[in-house]
Write an enzyme that holds these catalytic residues in place. Structure first.
Site, short mmCIF file in Angstrom:
data_model
loop_
_atom_site.label_atom_id
_atom_site.label_comp_id
_atom_site.label_asym_id
_atom_site.label_seq_id
_atom_site.Cartn_x
_atom_site.Cartn_y
_atom_site.Cartn_z
N GLU A 47 17.58 -16.50 7.91
CA GLU A 47 16.74 -16.72 9.01
C GLU A 47 16.20 -18.28 8.67
OE1 GLU A 47 14.05 -13.32 10.54
OE2 GLU A 47 13.03 -14.66 9.61
N LYS A 48 15.96 -19.09 9.75
CA LYS A 48 15.33 -20.57 9.46
C LYS A 48 13.90 -20.34 8.77
CE LYS A 48 14.32 -24.85 12.00
NZ LYS A 48 14.91 -25.52 10.74
N LYS A 90 16.95 -12.56 3.70
CA LYS A 90 16.13 -11.76 4.05
C LYS A 90 17.00 -10.29 3.85
CE LYS A 90 11.96 -12.96 6.96
NZ LYS A 90 11.66 -12.51 8.18
N HIS A 110 2.94 -13.05 1.13
CA HIS A 110 3.53 -12.25 2.20
C HIS A 110 2.78 -10.94 2.77
CE1 HIS A 110 6.58 -15.16 2.23
NE2 HIS A 110 7.20 -14.81 1.13
N ARG A 134 -9.30 -7.03 4.32
CA ARG A 134 -8.84 -5.70 3.19
C ARG A 134 -9.46 -5.72 2.00
NH1 ARG A 134 -2.41 -4.89 4.67
NH2 ARG A 134 -2.40 -5.32 6.98
N GLY A 148 6.44 -7.41 2.44
CA GLY A 148 6.53 -8.79 1.82
C GLY A 148 7.82 -8.90 0.90
N LYS A 206 16.40 -4.49 9.76
CA LYS A 206 15.81 -5.53 10.28
C LYS A 206 16.87 -6.52 11.32
CE LYS A 206 12.06 -6.96 7.43
NZ LYS A 206 11.08 -7.62 6.74
N ARG A 237 4.71 2.03 13.95
CA ARG A 237 3.67 2.87 13.53
C ARG A 237 2.29 2.13 13.50
NH1 ARG A 237 2.15 -0.46 9.42
NH2 ARG A 237 3.68 -1.68 8.56
P1 ADP Z 1 7.86 -7.74 5.69
O1 ADP Z 1 8.45 -6.60 6.29
O2 ADP Z 1 8.26 -7.68 4.10
O3 ADP Z 1 6.19 -7.70 6.02
P2 ADP Z 1 8.23 -9.84 7.48
O4 ADP Z 1 9.73 -10.50 8.06
O5 ADP Z 1 7.49 -9.20 8.42
O6 ADP Z 1 8.54 -9.24 6.18
O7 ADP Z 1 7.67 -11.14 6.69
C1 ADP Z 1 6.37 -11.30 6.23
C2 ADP Z 1 5.84 -12.58 6.13
O8 ADP Z 1 6.75 -13.53 5.34
C3 ADP Z 1 5.39 -13.26 7.65
O9 ADP Z 1 4.28 -12.86 7.92
C4 ADP Z 1 5.74 -14.86 6.98
O10 ADP Z 1 4.47 -15.13 6.34
C5 ADP Z 1 6.52 -14.78 5.99
N1 ADP Z 1 7.97 -15.02 6.82
C6 ADP Z 1 8.95 -14.10 7.06
N2 ADP Z 1 9.90 -14.98 7.84
C7 ADP Z 1 9.66 -16.07 7.72
C8 ADP Z 1 10.44 -17.43 8.03
N3 ADP Z 1 11.56 -17.23 8.73
N4 ADP Z 1 9.85 -18.51 7.91
C9 ADP Z 1 8.49 -18.49 7.08
N5 ADP Z 1 7.91 -17.51 6.78
C10 ADP Z 1 8.43 -16.37 6.79
#
Ligand code: ADP
Length: 448
Positions: free
Chosen positions: A200-201, A158, A235, A337, A165, A116, A291
């Site tokens: 990340e914010k 992260k 998530h 789903r 999630g 990431k 994918r």
């Molecule tokens: P993964 O790869 O585990 O799916 P993501 O980065 O795509 O992780 O984030 C999954 C979910 O987590 C997002 O759809 C959102 O709901 C929440 N999320 C991720 N980053 C943030 C953030 N910076 N602020 C608020 N919610 C977040």
């Protein structure tokens, strides 16, 4: 074009790929674990090869068994589906090294987007807006504090290798940062074997909007609009729709062009999804999935294209069968789903399906590998069906979904269908006025 492809997956997605391949006149090879000898993908494929015992690590993730299955059957290409090996760069590399075509992007692109931190840097350089946070990894607490001072709280720690999630920790204050930082690193190490994290914010009330992109690997790319996947639990997406209820044509074109340019610039091949959080009219990149997504059918419904067919075509070196101007949004589509899970805990509910009836009629698609008498094994993901509806507009799609949910019969195991029936009554679902936190809050106020 290939004549034989192997599908390194199971369940509904294996059927989805078999169906596209068959329409293209290709023969298909299923692989399966011993727990899946009676599975529908095994029955539906032209040939089937057992690749190991029930645990996924010994079967669906068993790279050498899958390569051997290709060699034995003469498969020229592998479709990885989603999950399992679909975003494993070394698998893609090994496949190519064996002169078998991996249906998907290059190993190099999977590797970039699978990390990431690298993905963020790459996207930023390609002009894609990102969530404010650290530039690169954060190796110690002192640096984490310095970034926090710049970004402000709340923020989210992260894991660079995170997914599904998992690997995220929230910190609301300087005091919470230390714990969040340490636990995120420890969990990332334990879960992903990589303790690298970044900051990340934390956005307070965003929507999850993702853009479907497609490239031919030669510098041509298109976008197929967005999906709104904000209705999530832990998530994880539960309910997805296209187009996004808050996205107008101009916004779609703007973010779509940014994404198209990014994937064209890197010569990306095949289907990809660029995920954003969307708040106050601004998009913030969070990750790219290299994918096919679980929720791809809503895009297929509104654009009238077969994304799997397109993946196979470009993998075989053919040009894309559509240009950007051919891609127009038509109506509205929603996917739910359906998991074999017991509510309200959402605990897995494997077992024998005594009766199965799929809904039908205009604008209804049920992607599932269930059949009467099938035993859902306890070893894999609990997704058992995806119900996708398409209508001329959102109210029609909602009415159709409600109607179709009333037709589904899955007896013998617990499923999440009752949850969707309840959700249909929620005002936020009806109006489309929800954020990524809405479902969790709704579940708290509906404990039954
Ligand atoms: P993964 O790869 O585990 O799916 P993501 O980065 O795509 O992780 O984030 C999954 C979910 O987590 C997002 O759809 C959102 O709901 C929440 N999320 C991720 N980053 C943030 C953030 N910076 N602020 C608020 N919610 C977040």
């Amino acid at each position: 074009m290939f004549s034989k492809i192997l599908i390194a997956n199971r369940g509904e997605i294996a059927l989805r790929v078999i169906r596209a391949a068959r329409e293209m006149g290709l023969s298909t090879i299923a692989v399966h674990s011993t727990a899946d000898s009676d599975a529908m993908h095994v029955r539906m494929a032209d040939e089937a090869i057992c690749i190991g015992p029930p645990p996924a690590t010994s079967s669906y993730l068993n790279v050498s068994a899958i390569i051997s299955a290709c060699e034995i059957t003469g498969a020229e290409a592998i479709h990885p589906g989603y999950g399992f090996l679909s975003e494993n760069a070394s698998f893609a590399q090994i496949v190519e090294d064996h002169k078998i075509k991996f249906i998907g992007p290059s190993a190099a692109h999977i590797r970039i987007m699978g990390d990431k931190i690298t993905a963020r840097e790459t996207m930023k350089n390609l002009g894609v807006p990102c969530v404010p946070g650290s530039d690169g990894g954060v190796a110690d607490l002192r640096f984490a504090r310095a970034v926090a001072e710049q970004t402000g709280f709340p923020l989210i720690v992260k894991a660079t290798a995170g997914g599904g999630g998992r690997g995220m920790k929230l910190a609301r204050s300087l005091e919470e940062l230390e714990t969040a930082f340490r636990t995120a690193r420890a969990e990332a190490k334990a879960t992903f074997g990589n303790d690298k994290v970044y900051l990340e914010k934390y956005l307070g009330a965003p929507r999850h909007i993702e853009v479907q992109v497609f490239g031919d690997g030669k510098g041509n790319a298109v976008h197929l609009g967005e999906r709104d996947c904000s209705i999530q639990r832990r998530h994880q997406k539960v309910f997805e729709e296209a187009p996004g209820p808050t996205i107008d044509a101009e916004t779609r074109a703007r973010i779509g062009e940014i994404c198209t340019r990014a994937v064209a610039d890197i010569g990306y091949e095949g289907a990809g999804t660029i995920e954003f959080l969307y708040e106050n009219g601004a998009f913030y990149f969070i990750e790219m999935n290299t994918r096919l997504q679980v929720e791809h059918p809503v895009t297929e419904a509104v654009f009238g294209v077969d994304l799997v067919r397109e993946q196979i075509r470009v993998a075989a070196g053919k040009p894309m069968s559509f240009a950007q101007e051919d891609l127009q949004v038509n109506g509205h589509a929603i996917e739910v789903r359906v998991n074999a899970e017991k509510l309200p805990e959402f605990s897995p509910s494997p077992g024998r399906v005594t009766q199965y009836h799929a809904p039908g009629g205009l604008g209804v698609r049920m992607d599932s590998a269930l059949y009467d008498g099938y035993s859902i094994p306890p070893y894999y993901d609990s997704l058992i069906a995806k119900l996708i509806v398409h209508g001329r507009d959102r109210p029609e799609a909602l009415a159709r979904l409600n109607r179709a949910l009333g037709e589904v019969i899955v007896d013998g195991v617990d499923t999440t269908i009752p949850l969707f029936r309840e959700l249909m009554l929620a005002e936020a679902v009806q109006t489309g006025d929800y954020t990524i936190h809405w479902l969790e809050q709704w579940l708290e106020s509906h404990p039954g």
